[in-house]
Design a protein around this motif. Structure first.
Motif, PDB file in Angstrom:
ATOM      1  N   VAL A  49       0.845  -1.192   0.000  1.00 33.86           N
ATOM      2  CA  VAL A  49       0.000   0.000   0.000  1.00 33.86           C
ATOM      3  C   VAL A  49       0.877   1.237   0.000  1.00 33.86           C
ATOM      4  O   VAL A  49       1.868   1.324   0.737  1.00 33.86           O
ATOM      5  N   SER A  50       0.538   2.183  -0.845  1.00 37.88           N
ATOM      6  CA  SER A  50       1.222   3.472  -0.840  1.00 37.88           C
ATOM      7  C   SER A  50       0.190   4.568  -1.072  1.00 37.88           C
ATOM      8  O   SER A  50      -0.937   4.311  -1.464  1.00 37.88           O
ATOM      9  N   GLY A  51       0.609   5.790  -0.820  1.00 39.67           N
ATOM     10  CA  GLY A  51      -0.296   6.923  -0.982  1.00 39.67           C
ATOM     11  C   GLY A  51      -0.016   7.984   0.060  1.00 39.67           C
ATOM     12  O   GLY A  51       0.980   7.924   0.795  1.00 39.67           O
ATOM     13  N   SER A  52      -0.897   8.951   0.122  1.00 42.11           N
ATOM     14  CA  SER A  52      -0.749  10.041   1.078  1.00 42.11           C
ATOM     15  C   SER A  52      -2.119  10.438   1.602  1.00 42.11           C
ATOM     16  O   SER A  52      -3.122  10.339   0.896  1.00 42.11           O
ATOM     17  N   SER A  53      -2.155  10.858   2.871  1.00 42.74           N
ATOM     18  CA  SER A  53      -3.406  11.259   3.508  1.00 42.74           C
ATOM     19  C   SER A  53      -3.204  12.524   4.307  1.00 42.74           C
ATOM     20  O   SER A  53      -2.101  12.804   4.794  1.00 42.74           O
ATOM     21  N   ASN A  54      -4.280  13.273   4.462  1.00 47.25           N
ATOM     22  CA  ASN A  54      -4.238  14.529   5.196  1.00 47.25           C
ATOM     23  C   ASN A  54      -5.399  14.551   6.183  1.00 47.25           C
ATOM     24  O   ASN A  54      -6.519  14.182   5.841  1.00 47.25           O
ATOM     25  N   PHE A  55      -5.122  14.983   7.409  1.00 51.32           N
ATOM     26  CA  PHE A  55      -6.135  15.054   8.448  1.00 51.32           C
ATOM     27  C   PHE A  55      -6.251  16.497   8.929  1.00 51.32           C
ATOM     28  O   PHE A  55      -5.371  16.983   9.645  1.00 51.32           O
ATOM     29  N   GLY A 222     -13.889  11.086 -12.484  1.00 48.14           N
ATOM     30  CA  GLY A 222     -15.189  11.651 -12.140  1.00 48.14           C
ATOM     31  C   GLY A 222     -15.026  12.478 -10.886  1.00 48.14           C
ATOM     32  O   GLY A 222     -14.488  13.586 -10.916  1.00 48.14           O
ATOM     33  N   GLN A 223     -15.454  11.936  -9.761  1.00 42.82           N
ATOM     34  CA  GLN A 223     -15.202  12.609  -8.498  1.00 42.82           C
ATOM     35  C   GLN A 223     -13.728  12.512  -8.098  1.00 42.82           C
ATOM     36  O   GLN A 223     -13.247  13.315  -7.305  1.00 42.82           O
ATOM     37  N   SER A 224     -13.022  11.528  -8.621  1.00 43.44           N
ATOM     38  CA  SER A 224     -11.560  11.443  -8.464  1.00 43.44           C
ATOM     39  C   SER A 224     -10.893  12.120  -9.662  1.00 43.44           C
ATOM     40  O   SER A 224     -11.492  12.223 -10.737  1.00 43.44           O
ATOM     41  N   ARG A 225      -9.662  12.562  -9.473  1.00 42.00           N
ATOM     42  CA  ARG A 225      -8.918  13.111 -10.620  1.00 42.00           C
ATOM     43  C   ARG A 225      -8.754  12.042 -11.681  1.00 42.00           C
ATOM     44  O   ARG A 225      -8.936  12.289 -12.860  1.00 42.00           O
ATOM     45  N   TYR A 252      -5.484   5.294  -7.394  1.00 41.08           N
ATOM     46  CA  TYR A 252      -6.386   6.439  -7.266  1.00 41.08           C
ATOM     47  C   TYR A 252      -5.588   7.714  -7.018  1.00 41.08           C
ATOM     48  O   TYR A 252      -4.664   7.732  -6.198  1.00 41.08           O
ATOM     49  N   GLU A 253      -5.956   8.746  -7.724  1.00 39.95           N
ATOM     50  CA  GLU A 253      -5.470  10.097  -7.448  1.00 39.95           C
ATOM     51  C   GLU A 253      -6.710  10.938  -7.169  1.00 39.95           C
ATOM     52  O   GLU A 253      -7.563  11.120  -8.050  1.00 39.95           O
ATOM     53  N   PHE A 254      -6.816  11.448  -5.933  1.00 43.44           N
ATOM     54  CA  PHE A 254      -8.012  12.160  -5.519  1.00 43.44           C
ATOM     55  C   PHE A 254      -7.892  13.659  -5.798  1.00 43.44           C
ATOM     56  O   PHE A 254      -6.813  14.161  -6.139  1.00 43.44           O
ATOM     57  N   GLN A 255      -9.000  14.354  -5.639  1.00 43.98           N
ATOM     58  CA  GLN A 255      -9.001  15.794  -5.852  1.00 43.98           C
ATOM     59  C   GLN A 255      -8.221  16.501  -4.752  1.00 43.98           C
ATOM     60  O   GLN A 255      -8.121  15.998  -3.622  1.00 43.98           O
ATOM     61  N   PRO A 256      -7.634  17.693  -5.046  1.00 41.91           N
ATOM     62  CA  PRO A 256      -6.810  18.391  -4.053  1.00 41.91           C
ATOM     63  C   PRO A 256      -7.551  18.731  -2.765  1.00 41.91           C
ATOM     64  O   PRO A 256      -6.916  18.830  -1.709  1.00 41.91           O
ATOM     65  N   ASP A 257      -8.875  18.937  -2.832  1.00 40.71           N
ATOM     66  CA  ASP A 257      -9.619  19.319  -1.633  1.00 40.71           C
ATOM     67  C   ASP A 257     -10.105  18.128  -0.821  1.00 40.71           C
ATOM     68  O   ASP A 257     -10.796  18.306   0.184  1.00 40.71           O
ATOM     69  N   GLY A 261      -4.921  12.059  -0.503  1.00 35.39           N
ATOM     70  CA  GLY A 261      -4.273  12.525  -1.722  1.00 35.39           C
ATOM     71  C   GLY A 261      -4.224  11.461  -2.796  1.00 35.39           C
ATOM     72  O   GLY A 261      -4.582  11.698  -3.951  1.00 35.39           O
ATOM     73  N   SER A 262      -3.770  10.260  -2.417  1.00 39.85           N
ATOM     74  CA  SER A 262      -3.651   9.165  -3.370  1.00 39.85           C
ATOM     75  C   SER A 262      -3.696   7.850  -2.611  1.00 39.85           C
ATOM     76  O   SER A 262      -3.429   7.793  -1.408  1.00 39.85           O
ATOM     77  N   LEU A 263      -4.017   6.790  -3.339  1.00 46.33           N
ATOM     78  CA  LEU A 263      -4.056   5.454  -2.753  1.00 46.33           C
ATOM     79  C   LEU A 263      -3.718   4.449  -3.838  1.00 46.33           C
ATOM     80  O   LEU A 263      -4.285   4.500  -4.937  1.00 46.33           O
ATOM     81  N   ARG A 264      -2.800   3.523  -3.520  1.00 44.53           N
ATOM     82  CA  ARG A 264      -2.401   2.496  -4.479  1.00 44.53           C
ATOM     83  C   ARG A 264      -2.300   1.160  -3.775  1.00 44.53           C
ATOM     84  O   ARG A 264      -1.641   1.052  -2.735  1.00 44.53           O
ATOM     85  N   LEU A 265      -2.949   0.152  -4.350  1.00 46.51           N
ATOM     86  CA  LEU A 265      -2.846  -1.229  -3.900  1.00 46.51           C
ATOM     87  C   LEU A 265      -2.159  -2.010  -5.012  1.00 46.51           C
ATOM     88  O   LEU A 265      -2.622  -2.004  -6.153  1.00 46.51           O
ATOM     89  N   ASP A 266      -1.071  -2.698  -4.689  1.00 46.12           N
ATOM     90  CA  ASP A 266      -0.249  -3.314  -5.731  1.00 46.12           C
ATOM     91  C   ASP A 266       0.332  -4.604  -5.185  1.00 46.12           C
ATOM     92  O   ASP A 266       1.101  -4.589  -4.217  1.00 46.12           O
ATOM     93  N   GLY A 267      -0.046  -5.761  -5.798  1.00 43.87           N
ATOM     94  CA  GLY A 267       0.506  -6.997  -5.296  1.00 43.87           C
ATOM     95  C   GLY A 267      -0.090  -8.238  -5.932  1.00 43.87           C
ATOM     96  O   GLY A 267      -0.940  -8.153  -6.830  1.00 43.87           O
ATOM     97  N   PRO A 268       0.339  -9.419  -5.468  1.00 42.65           N
ATOM     98  CA  PRO A 268      -0.108 -10.677  -6.054  1.00 42.65           C
ATOM     99  C   PRO A 268      -1.501 -11.069  -5.567  1.00 42.65           C
ATOM    100  O   PRO A 268      -1.906 -10.744  -4.447  1.00 42.65           O
ATOM    101  N   ALA A 269      -2.199 -11.792  -6.426  1.00 41.96           N
ATOM    102  CA  ALA A 269      -3.533 -12.310  -6.088  1.00 41.96           C
ATOM    103  C   ALA A 269      -3.660 -13.732  -6.613  1.00 41.96           C
ATOM    104  O   ALA A 269      -3.035 -14.105  -7.604  1.00 41.96           O
ATOM    105  N   ILE A 270      -4.457 -14.529  -5.939  1.00 42.65           N
ATOM    106  CA  ILE A 270      -4.785 -15.863  -6.415  1.00 42.65           C
ATOM    107  C   ILE A 270      -6.301 -16.017  -6.343  1.00 42.65           C
ATOM    108  O   ILE A 270      -6.939 -15.560  -5.383  1.00 42.65           O
ATOM    109  N   ALA A 271      -6.883 -16.622  -7.374  1.00 44.23           N
ATOM    110  CA  ALA A 271      -8.343 -16.694  -7.472  1.00 44.23           C
ATOM    111  C   ALA A 271      -8.790 -18.090  -7.877  1.00 44.23           C
ATOM    112  O   ALA A 271      -8.124 -18.760  -8.671  1.00 44.23           O
TER     113      ALA A 271
END
Length: 276
Positions: A49-55, A222-225, A252-257, A261-271
């Motif tokens: 998981v990577s990204g940035s958040s603001n509180f 749409g509502q996301s950048r 995901y890249e979200f709107q500045p307001d 800020g952003s969220l990324r999920l990146d990894g292996p999956a098995i189904a």
């Protein structure tokens, strides 16, 4: 605005292909489309998981920010499943994922107060968690179908619902920070709906027709950048269904307001995929 234009410039050709496929289907409107076909997939997913958040601080105090990649190391729970129904060339599918991510760390400097990183002689103990869900639903059309590969085009929407919480306590040389910023608990979240378009299908390998490569890509805004999702892997077909190992990324890249800020999920999956 430039990012939104780039997303749309990629989306319009896919929409054009979907429209062309619809027009091509008109000539066969009265043909028997054949039986209904259904598949259900259950996934195991272990993303980084990577990204940035603001509180935002209540009362106009200094905002608190975190970098998810450094602070989120544990996937507490992750559930993913999908359902697809097809008849003839047309189909619909829905894909749902729930994630619960969190970690505690001490002695970190990956905390931002008022937009500034902690100085070298200060650190923080941080408990950060992110919970949420991703839901993608779309209608698809089989644009190309050959004996050894298929290509579906689709259009629909994706909904992301995210709630995040952080608690922190500063240590070391913290005299430059006002008392309310030296420790506390904050939460924030967002819910976004974004139209998406994309392609998916599979490529059959070898003469035995048991091994195959599944692929998927979508993009939207749409509502996301912008948002995009991609996966590819290797599968094996059994009489009852398929087993598939793949690599999956959701971006995901979200709107500045927005608080995230952003969220990324990146990894292996098995189904495991069941067909009937």
């Amino acid at each position: 605005m430039q990012t939104r234009s780039s997303v749309l410039s990629l989306a319009f050709p896919i929409v054009g292909v979907l429209a062309a496929g619809s027009a091509a289907a008109q000539g066969a409107a009265w043909a028997d489309p054949g039986p209904w076909r259904t598949s259900i997939s259950l996934y195991g997913y272990l993303p980084s998981v990577s990204g940035s958040s603001n509180f935002p601080q209540p009362g106009g105090g200094s905002d608190v920010g975190v970098r998810a990649k450094e602070l989120l190391q544990n996937v507490q729970s992750m559930f993913m499943g999908s359902l697809e129904v097809n008849r003839g060339r047309w189909g619909v599918f829905t894909d749902f994922a729930y994630f619960d991510l969190g970690d505690e760390t001490s002695g970190t400097r990956d905390l931002f107060i008022g937009g500034n990183r902690l100085p070298a002689d200060a650190s923080a103990s941080v408990d950060f968690s992110v919970k949420g869900s991703l839901w993608t639903t779309a209608a698809s059309y089989r644009f190309l179908s050959y004996s050894d590969w298929t290509l579906d085009v689709f259009g629909g929407f994706r909904r992301i619902d995210v709630e995040q919480r952080v608690s922190w306590q500063l240590g070391g040389n913290v005299g430059q920070f006002p008392l309310p910023a030296r420790g506390g608990n904050l939460s924030s979240g967002t819910t976004n709906w974004d139209p998406v378009v994309g392609v998916k299908g599979r490529i059959v390998l070898g003469t035995g027709r048991t091994w195959f490569v599944p692929y998927y890509f979508d993009i939207g805004a749409g509502q996301s950048r912008y948002t995009w999702q991609a996966s590819a892997g290797l599968g094996y077909a059994f009489a009852w269904g398929d087993l598939v190992g793949s690599w999956r990324r959701v971006d995901y890249e979200f709107q500045p307001d927005q608080p995230i800020g952003s969220l990324r999920l990146d990894g292996p999956a098995i189904a495991a995929v069941w067909h009937w």
